[in-house]
Design a protein around this motif. Sequence first.
Motif, PDB file in Angstrom:
ATOM      1  N   ASP A 127      -3.966   5.657  -3.667  1.00 32.25           N
ATOM      2  CA  ASP A 127      -3.261   4.433  -3.274  1.00 32.25           C
ATOM      3  C   ASP A 127      -3.627   3.347  -4.292  1.00 32.25           C
ATOM      4  O   ASP A 127      -4.533   2.534  -4.078  1.00 32.25           O
ATOM      5  CB  ASP A 127      -3.677   4.020  -1.857  1.00 32.25           C
ATOM      6  CG  ASP A 127      -2.821   2.897  -1.309  1.00 32.25           C
ATOM      7  OD1 ASP A 127      -2.123   2.252  -2.106  1.00 32.25           O
ATOM      8  OD2 ASP A 127      -2.852   2.665  -0.086  1.00 32.25           O
TER       9      ASP A 127
ATOM     10  N   VAL B 136      -0.976  -4.943   0.894  1.00 34.11           N
ATOM     11  CA  VAL B 136      -2.399  -4.741   0.607  1.00 34.11           C
ATOM     12  C   VAL B 136      -3.227  -5.902   1.134  1.00 34.11           C
ATOM     13  O   VAL B 136      -4.332  -5.712   1.653  1.00 34.11           O
ATOM     14  CB  VAL B 136      -2.612  -4.560  -0.911  1.00 34.11           C
ATOM     15  CG1 VAL B 136      -4.093  -4.581  -1.258  1.00 34.11           C
ATOM     16  CG2 VAL B 136      -1.977  -3.254  -1.378  1.00 34.11           C
TER      17      VAL B 136
ATOM     18  N   ALA C   9      -8.602   4.920  -0.156  1.00 34.62           N
ATOM     19  CA  ALA C   9      -7.568   4.617  -1.145  1.00 34.62           C
ATOM     20  C   ALA C   9      -7.694   5.513  -2.374  1.00 34.62           C
ATOM     21  O   ALA C   9      -6.688   5.963  -2.935  1.00 34.62           O
ATOM     22  CB  ALA C   9      -7.651   3.150  -1.549  1.00 34.62           C
TER      23      ALA C   9
ATOM     24  N   LEU D  67      -3.767  -0.523  -3.314  1.00 31.07           N
ATOM     25  CA  LEU D  67      -4.925  -0.836  -2.480  1.00 31.07           C
ATOM     26  C   LEU D  67      -6.207  -0.779  -3.293  1.00 31.07           C
ATOM     27  O   LEU D  67      -7.110  -1.604  -3.107  1.00 31.07           O
ATOM     28  CB  LEU D  67      -4.989   0.145  -1.301  1.00 31.07           C
ATOM     29  CG  LEU D  67      -6.058  -0.141  -0.236  1.00 31.07           C
ATOM     30  CD1 LEU D  67      -5.920  -1.551   0.306  1.00 31.07           C
ATOM     31  CD2 LEU D  67      -5.971   0.883   0.894  1.00 31.07           C
ATOM     32  N   MET D  68      -6.299   0.189  -4.204  1.00 28.98           N
ATOM     33  CA  MET D  68      -7.458   0.244  -5.096  1.00 28.98           C
ATOM     34  C   MET D  68      -7.537  -1.012  -5.938  1.00 28.98           C
ATOM     35  O   MET D  68      -8.612  -1.621  -6.078  1.00 28.98           O
ATOM     36  CB  MET D  68      -7.358   1.484  -5.993  1.00 28.98           C
ATOM     37  CG  MET D  68      -7.546   2.806  -5.283  1.00 28.98           C
ATOM     38  SD  MET D  68      -7.064   4.223  -6.316  1.00 28.98           S
ATOM     39  CE  MET D  68      -8.061   3.946  -7.771  1.00 28.98           C
TER      40      MET D  68
ATOM     41  N   SER E 197       0.830  -1.202   0.000  1.00 30.82           N
ATOM     42  CA  SER E 197       0.000   0.000   0.000  1.00 30.82           C
ATOM     43  C   SER E 197       0.864   1.252   0.000  1.00 30.82           C
ATOM     44  O   SER E 197       1.893   1.314   0.682  1.00 30.82           O
ATOM     45  CB  SER E 197      -0.923  -0.005   1.226  1.00 30.82           C
ATOM     46  OG  SER E 197      -1.561   1.235   1.389  1.00 30.82           O
TER      47      SER E 197
ATOM     48  N   CYS F 169      -8.666  -3.997  -3.787  1.00 33.76           N
ATOM     49  CA  CYS F 169     -10.093  -3.944  -3.464  1.00 33.76           C
ATOM     50  C   CYS F 169     -10.942  -4.292  -4.678  1.00 33.76           C
ATOM     51  O   CYS F 169     -11.899  -5.078  -4.587  1.00 33.76           O
ATOM     52  CB  CYS F 169     -10.457  -2.559  -2.932  1.00 33.76           C
ATOM     53  SG  CYS F 169      -9.750  -2.154  -1.319  1.00 33.76           S
TER      54      CYS F 169
END
Length: 326
Positions: free
Chosen positions: A289, A92, A284, A292-293, A84, A296
Amino acid sequence: MRFIGRRLVFYVITLWAAVTINFFIPRLMPGDPVKALIAKNQGRISTDAMDSLYALFGLDQQVPLWQQYLDYWKTLLSGDLGVSFAYFPTPVSDLINQALPWTVGLVGVATIISFVIGTLIGTGIGWRRGTWADSLLPISTFFSAVPYFWLALIAIFVFSVTLGWFPASGSYDRSLVPGWSWEFVGSVIYYGTLPALTIVISSIAGWILGMRNMVVTVSSEDYVTVAQAKGLSERAVRTGYAARNAVLPQVSSFALSLGFIVGGTLIMEMVFSYQGIGFMLFNAVNAKDYPLMQGCFLVITIAVLVANILADFVYAALDPRTRQEG
């Protein structure tokens, strides 16, 4: 077997397309995340580490794009979602593992409860159409038409501020140590009751209306008339013939709802300051970020695909005609 094979091929192609799009997201967005990270840390990270950070984040311009794409697949298959930017150097996968259980536990349970109750109520209203039961529809539709954040704020004002029955924010009592103790589990349920209640109230109307309309349509079919002519009990006809066929579209919608559970209810998590993955994704995006995006988005995509696969199998089990397609 042909039905299962066709569906699996379709979902494999869909997964490949989703991962490919996910790979290009950070490379098409404006800005330089490495420079932003160094500026954010204000001297704690040396500018001499820029090349290493580019390589670490998979943004090394010296590596051809196709090689980056292959490396991205290798890291994914090894279970590595990257590091991250905003929570550097936390992986992450660790962040998602921390947030995902909270979202699935709350939104998942609330969605299942609303689906079961809404389907049962919709079946009863549809079977007794034209009676007093139809008066429940405008009430449920009214609550579904109210914006979710407004409904959540009203619930906080009534049950938290005025009555003091439930806490207004948080996911558990911060004085407790997380664990599988009865005290902690009770605290999680206590803090999650009000958010779950608002989710159920705002979503139950759709299940009621959808099931009611399908039962009304199915009730006029010949096989329902024949079942009644055979002298079967009303309960047997309603459950075994009308409801079983009317629930098929509900199954597909429910599967999509379960898939999107992983994405969380962003507004709910923001209003109640709930530590779910939806709120994490929001942060995020604000922090740019990208890893992290990506993580997710990938988890949400996989969850939706798995939910659809399960829905296809359940649909095929309930309606054998779907297995005859093609």
